[in-house]
Motif scaffolding. Structure first.
Motif, PDB file in Angstrom:
ATOM      1  N   SER A 292       0.827  -1.201   0.000  1.00 22.10           N
ATOM      2  CA  SER A 292       0.000   0.000   0.000  1.00 22.10           C
ATOM      3  C   SER A 292       0.864   1.254   0.000  1.00 22.10           C
ATOM      4  CB  SER A 292      -0.924   0.013   1.224  1.00 22.10           C
ATOM      5  OG  SER A 292      -1.500   1.300   1.405  1.00 22.10           O
ATOM      6  N   MET A 293       0.691   2.113  -1.000  1.00 25.94           N
ATOM      7  CA  MET A 293       1.443   3.361  -1.045  1.00 25.94           C
ATOM      8  C   MET A 293       1.095   4.255   0.146  1.00 25.94           C
ATOM      9  SD  MET A 293       3.385   3.181  -3.748  1.00 25.94           S
ATOM     10  CE  MET A 293       3.557   1.438  -3.326  1.00 25.94           C
ATOM     11  N   LEU A 294      -0.156   4.239   0.567  1.00 28.09           N
ATOM     12  CA  LEU A 294      -0.561   5.054   1.708  1.00 28.09           C
ATOM     13  C   LEU A 294       0.058   4.549   3.001  1.00 28.09           C
ATOM     14  CD1 LEU A 294      -4.321   5.781   0.940  1.00 28.09           C
ATOM     15  CD2 LEU A 294      -2.374   7.330   0.724  1.00 28.09           C
ATOM     16  N   VAL A 295       0.114   3.233   3.165  1.00 28.36           N
ATOM     17  CA  VAL A 295       0.761   2.672   4.354  1.00 28.36           C
ATOM     18  C   VAL A 295       2.247   3.004   4.347  1.00 28.36           C
ATOM     19  CG1 VAL A 295       1.412   0.528   5.521  1.00 28.36           C
ATOM     20  CG2 VAL A 295      -0.924   0.827   4.679  1.00 28.36           C
ATOM     21  N   LYS A 296       2.893   2.844   3.200  1.00 30.49           N
ATOM     22  CA  LYS A 296       4.337   3.070   3.110  1.00 30.49           C
ATOM     23  C   LYS A 296       4.699   4.541   3.342  1.00 30.49           C
ATOM     24  CE  LYS A 296       6.301   0.749  -0.386  1.00 30.49           C
ATOM     25  NZ  LYS A 296       7.284  -0.169   0.212  1.00 30.49           N
ATOM     26  N   THR A 297       3.871   5.459   2.856  1.00 31.92           N
ATOM     27  CA  THR A 297       4.141   6.872   3.109  1.00 31.92           C
ATOM     28  C   THR A 297       3.881   7.225   4.570  1.00 31.92           C
ATOM     29  OG1 THR A 297       1.923   7.406   2.270  1.00 31.92           O
ATOM     30  CG2 THR A 297       3.777   7.674   0.753  1.00 31.92           C
ATOM     31  N   ALA A 298       2.917   6.554   5.208  1.00 28.99           N
ATOM     32  CA  ALA A 298       2.698   6.764   6.641  1.00 28.99           C
ATOM     33  C   ALA A 298       3.908   6.295   7.444  1.00 28.99           C
ATOM     34  CB  ALA A 298       1.439   6.027   7.098  1.00 28.99           C
ATOM     35  N   PHE A 299       4.496   5.164   7.044  1.00 30.42           N
ATOM     36  CA  PHE A 299       5.711   4.706   7.713  1.00 30.42           C
ATOM     37  C   PHE A 299       6.820   5.754   7.575  1.00 30.42           C
ATOM     38  CE2 PHE A 299       4.602  -0.043   6.853  1.00 30.42           C
ATOM     39  CZ  PHE A 299       3.764  -0.061   7.955  1.00 30.42           C
ATOM     40  N   PHE A 300       6.975   6.304   6.376  1.00 25.44           N
ATOM     41  CA  PHE A 300       8.004   7.315   6.150  1.00 25.44           C
ATOM     42  C   PHE A 300       7.752   8.545   7.028  1.00 25.44           C
ATOM     43  CE2 PHE A 300       9.335  11.144   3.682  1.00 25.44           C
ATOM     44  CZ  PHE A 300      10.697  10.986   3.849  1.00 25.44           C
ATOM     45  N   GLY A 301       6.496   8.965   7.109  1.00 23.16           N
ATOM     46  CA  GLY A 301       6.142  10.131   7.913  1.00 23.16           C
ATOM     47  C   GLY A 301       6.012   9.864   9.395  1.00 23.16           C
ATOM     48  N   GLN A 302       6.247   8.600   9.808  1.00 23.84           N
ATOM     49  CA  GLN A 302       6.139   8.202  11.219  1.00 23.84           C
ATOM     50  C   GLN A 302       4.758   8.548  11.776  1.00 23.84           C
ATOM     51  OE1 GLN A 302       9.565  10.073  13.029  1.00 23.84           O
ATOM     52  NE2 GLN A 302      10.991   9.008  11.684  1.00 23.84           N
ATOM     53  N   ASP A 303       3.777   8.288  10.918  1.00 26.60           N
ATOM     54  CA  ASP A 303       2.378   8.566  11.255  1.00 26.60           C
ATOM     55  C   ASP A 303       1.695   7.248  11.616  1.00 26.60           C
ATOM     56  OD1 ASP A 303      -0.269   9.317  11.395  1.00 26.60           O
ATOM     57  OD2 ASP A 303      -0.464   9.839   9.274  1.00 26.60           O
ATOM     58  N   ALA A 304       1.257   7.103  12.849  1.00 31.07           N
ATOM     59  CA  ALA A 304       0.655   5.848  13.325  1.00 31.07           C
ATOM     60  C   ALA A 304      -0.782   5.699  12.812  1.00 31.07           C
ATOM     61  CB  ALA A 304       0.686   5.802  14.850  1.00 31.07           C
ATOM     62  N   ASN A 305      -0.936   5.767  11.504  1.00 32.50           N
ATOM     63  CA  ASN A 305      -2.245   5.744  10.866  1.00 32.50           C
ATOM     64  C   ASN A 305      -2.657   4.300  10.590  1.00 32.50           C
ATOM     65  OD1 ASN A 305      -4.544   6.125   9.347  1.00 32.50           O
ATOM     66  ND2 ASN A 305      -3.659   7.751   8.074  1.00 32.50           N
ATOM     67  N   TRP A 306      -3.128   3.612  11.614  1.00 34.37           N
ATOM     68  CA  TRP A 306      -3.521   2.211  11.484  1.00 34.37           C
ATOM     69  C   TRP A 306      -4.732   2.049  10.583  1.00 34.37           C
ATOM     70  CZ3 TRP A 306      -8.363   0.609  12.949  1.00 34.37           C
ATOM     71  CH2 TRP A 306      -9.119   1.540  13.700  1.00 34.37           C
ATOM     72  N   GLY A 307      -5.490   3.120  10.360  1.00 31.88           N
ATOM     73  CA  GLY A 307      -6.664   3.052   9.489  1.00 31.88           C
ATOM     74  C   GLY A 307      -6.299   2.650   8.072  1.00 31.88           C
ATOM     75  N   ARG A 308      -5.130   3.106   7.604  1.00 28.20           N
ATOM     76  CA  ARG A 308      -4.685   2.723   6.261  1.00 28.20           C
ATOM     77  C   ARG A 308      -4.392   1.224   6.204  1.00 28.20           C
ATOM     78  NH1 ARG A 308      -0.598   7.700   4.477  1.00 28.20           N
ATOM     79  NH2 ARG A 308      -2.200   9.334   4.511  1.00 28.20           N
ATOM     80  N   ILE A 309      -3.931   0.674   7.316  1.00 27.25           N
ATOM     81  CA  ILE A 309      -3.613  -0.753   7.368  1.00 27.25           C
ATOM     82  C   ILE A 309      -4.886  -1.596   7.322  1.00 27.25           C
ATOM     83  CG2 ILE A 309      -2.648  -2.570   8.832  1.00 27.25           C
ATOM     84  CD1 ILE A 309      -0.571  -0.471   9.758  1.00 27.25           C
ATOM     85  N   ILE A 310      -5.870  -1.246   8.117  1.00 21.32           N
ATOM     86  CA  ILE A 310      -7.094  -2.051   8.130  1.00 21.32           C
ATOM     87  C   ILE A 310      -7.836  -1.902   6.807  1.00 21.32           C
ATOM     88  CG2 ILE A 310      -8.686  -0.359   9.180  1.00 21.32           C
ATOM     89  CD1 ILE A 310      -9.732  -2.747  10.904  1.00 21.32           C
ATOM     90  N   ALA A 311      -7.703  -0.746   6.160  1.00 23.44           N
ATOM     91  CA  ALA A 311      -8.316  -0.578   4.841  1.00 23.44           C
ATOM     92  C   ALA A 311      -7.666  -1.520   3.827  1.00 23.44           C
ATOM     93  CB  ALA A 311      -8.178   0.866   4.376  1.00 23.44           C
ATOM     94  N   ALA A 312      -6.334  -1.623   3.871  1.00 24.35           N
ATOM     95  CA  ALA A 312      -5.631  -2.512   2.953  1.00 24.35           C
ATOM     96  C   ALA A 312      -6.011  -3.967   3.199  1.00 24.35           C
ATOM     97  CB  ALA A 312      -4.121  -2.326   3.101  1.00 24.35           C
ATOM     98  N   ILE A 313      -6.148  -4.341   4.461  1.00 24.11           N
ATOM     99  CA  ILE A 313      -6.590  -5.697   4.797  1.00 24.11           C
ATOM    100  C   ILE A 313      -7.964  -5.963   4.176  1.00 24.11           C
ATOM    101  CG2 ILE A 313      -7.244  -7.250   6.680  1.00 24.11           C
ATOM    102  CD1 ILE A 313      -5.319  -5.569   8.465  1.00 24.11           C
ATOM    103  N   GLY A 314      -8.818  -4.970   4.258  1.00 27.28           N
ATOM    104  CA  GLY A 314     -10.180  -5.131   3.767  1.00 27.28           C
ATOM    105  C   GLY A 314     -10.281  -5.350   2.279  1.00 27.28           C
ATOM    106  N   TYR A 315      -9.378  -4.745   1.490  1.00 30.11           N
ATOM    107  CA  TYR A 315      -9.442  -4.941   0.035  1.00 30.11           C
ATOM    108  C   TYR A 315      -8.492  -6.025  -0.456  1.00 30.11           C
ATOM    109  CZ  TYR A 315      -5.328  -1.774  -0.493  1.00 30.11           C
ATOM    110  OH  TYR A 315      -4.096  -1.171  -0.420  1.00 30.11           O
ATOM    111  N   SER A 316      -7.810  -6.688   0.440  1.00 23.88           N
ATOM    112  CA  SER A 316      -6.785  -7.663   0.054  1.00 23.88           C
ATOM    113  C   SER A 316      -7.339  -8.902  -0.639  1.00 23.88           C
ATOM    114  CB  SER A 316      -6.004  -8.106   1.295  1.00 23.88           C
ATOM    115  OG  SER A 316      -6.833  -8.880   2.155  1.00 23.88           O
ATOM    116  N   GLY A 317      -8.608  -9.188  -0.434  1.00 28.37           N
ATOM    117  CA  GLY A 317      -9.195 -10.418  -0.951  1.00 28.37           C
ATOM    118  C   GLY A 317      -9.219 -11.534   0.070  1.00 28.37           C
ATOM    119  N   ALA A 318      -8.595 -11.310   1.221  1.00 26.30           N
ATOM    120  CA  ALA A 318      -8.626 -12.298   2.297  1.00 26.30           C
ATOM    121  C   ALA A 318      -9.964 -12.232   3.028  1.00 26.30           C
ATOM    122  CB  ALA A 318      -7.487 -12.038   3.283  1.00 26.30           C
ATOM    123  N   ASP A 319     -10.327 -13.338   3.646  1.00 31.05           N
ATOM    124  CA  ASP A 319     -11.527 -13.360   4.487  1.00 31.05           C
ATOM    125  C   ASP A 319     -11.254 -12.528   5.732  1.00 31.05           C
ATOM    126  OD1 ASP A 319     -13.935 -13.928   5.638  1.00 31.05           O
ATOM    127  OD2 ASP A 319     -13.456 -16.002   6.163  1.00 31.05           O
TER     128      ASP A 319
END
Length: 391
Positions: A292-319
């Motif tokens: 996820s580009m949004l997750v990776k840019t949050a890591f760079f910015g040291q932004d604890a934006n877990w919302g981007r992570i759960i969003a990526a999980i949601g569209y991953s295709g996993a149950d």
């Protein structure tokens, strides 16, 4: 390392001032196993080596950096074959005993006159070169050479495994631009070597991502020439298990070095998914977060934006069941039951992201599936490096 010789020269394939043409040579016929890119657009050297490695026996590998010889049409194929033929002839080998690999700019013809002038000095240098020279010669945007060494024993005979890799950008292997070459003087059963190597690649190079780009040239090869004179290492034996573990360790270490050298990277991040319905779902979720580009840019910015992570999980295709998901940064619980853990977690999570290395653990709480993927952040320098790549 018994029975292997190495050489690297400056052929000015892209520009002068660096080693860019290299050779790995086995003094004895060697078992070979290889894994190649799954990109449907494949470079001429990949197409040639894929066919030659099918018989499981080769003696040498010719590799250049600075030019991928990809998307170069019939001329590119002819050029690759000619370079291979000239090198094999100088070595006293048949064409089929030599593998070819290239890395660099896509869509540019090989500078054949410079390439051909480099072949004889390359062969002449085999008694003086080292694997470290080859590691330097295959670098493109890499900032350091990547080399790993391990030792083992079989039947009372010591053996070594040595590996090199290159890669920093265009890294999302499905077998990154990445190349990896391993040599071992162990005697290894051919079928076992192939299965052990494929499994080790899947748990290492197929578990990293820098920018979600799979190259046209990805190649990983291992040569086993038996110079250690040990009893043949086979599947289902303690010696086989030990060899497979060492092989995996070498490849995983090389894979981690590639991520740490990711173009412009300032963070090395382990994404660990557990509790998935199955392993395939765990890998889907881990890769979605890691890419996820949004997750990776949050890591760079040291932004604890877990919302981007759960969003990526949601569209991953996993149950996924949202109200079961737990997310941690190292040991800090950022979300539980799919809900934010609060302000204290935000501050603690930010401190974790200020580190150069950290782990994100995602528990889906649905089953026993687990997967690990290693990734980097996405920085301003990544854009600069890739904007200037051909200039």
């Amino acid at each position: 390392m018994k029975g292997f010789r190495f050489s690297a020269v400056e052929a000015a394939i892209k520009k002068p001032g660096r080693l860019d043409l290299a050779l790995i040579f086995s003094d004895y016929p060697a078992q070979v196993a290889a894994v190649y890119t799954t990109n449907k657009v494949q470079a001429a050297p990949v197409l040639i080596s894929r066919e030659r490695s099918k018989n499981g026996r080769c003696r040498a590998l010719l590799v250049n950096s600075g030019n991928a010889n990809a998307c170069t049409g019939e001329q590119g194929m002819a050029d690759a074959l000619e370079c291979g033929r000239r090198t094999a002839e100088a070595l006293g080998l048949s064409d089929e005993e030599l593998l070819i690999a290239s890395t660099g700019v896509i869509g540019q013809p090989l500078p054949m006159e410079r390439f051909k002038k480099g072949i004889q000095p390359l062969v002449d240098g085999l008694d003086h070169g080292t694997l470290d020279d080859v590691a330097r010669a295959i670098m493109t945007t890499d900032t350091f050479e990547k080399i790993e060494r391990r030792s083992g024993e079989a039947g009372g005979k010591p053996y070594s495994i040595r590996g090199i890799a290159k890669g920093a950008g265009m890294i999302h292997p499905n077998m990154a631009t990445m190349l990896s070459f391993l040599v071992t003087d162990a005697e290894v059963d051919g079928a076992f070597l192939k299965s052990a190597f494929t499994e080790a690649v899947d748990g290492s190079f197929n578990a990293i991502t820098v920018d979600n780009d799979t190259s046209t040239n990805d190649t990983a090869v291992i040569f086993a020439n038996g110079a250690a004179q040990n009893p043949s290492i086979k599947a289902g034996t303690p010696e086989g298990a030990a060899f497979a573990a060492l092989l995996h360790d070498v490849l995983l270490s090389l894979a981690k070095l590639i991520v740490k050298d990711g173009e412009g990277a300032t963070k090395f991040v382990e994404i660990r998914v557990k509790g998935a319905a199955n392993q395939a779902d765990a890998k889907k979720a881990a890769l979605a977060v890691a890419n996820s580009m949004l997750v990776k840019t949050a890591f760079f910015g040291q932004d604890a934006n877990w919302g981007r992570i759960i969003a990526a999980i949601g569209y991953s295709g996993a149950d996924v069941q949202q109200d079961r998901v737990e997310i941690r940064f190292d040991d800090v619980v950022m979300a539980t039951g799919g809900v934010f853990a609060g302000g204290d977690a935000e501050a603690a999570g930010t401190r974790v992201l200020q580190q150069k290395e950290f782990r994100v653990t995602i528990d889906l709480k649905l089953g026993a599936g687990e997967a690990v993927v290693f990734t980097s952040d996405l920085s301003y320098d990544y854009v600069r490096i890739n904007a200037d790549y051909r200039t």
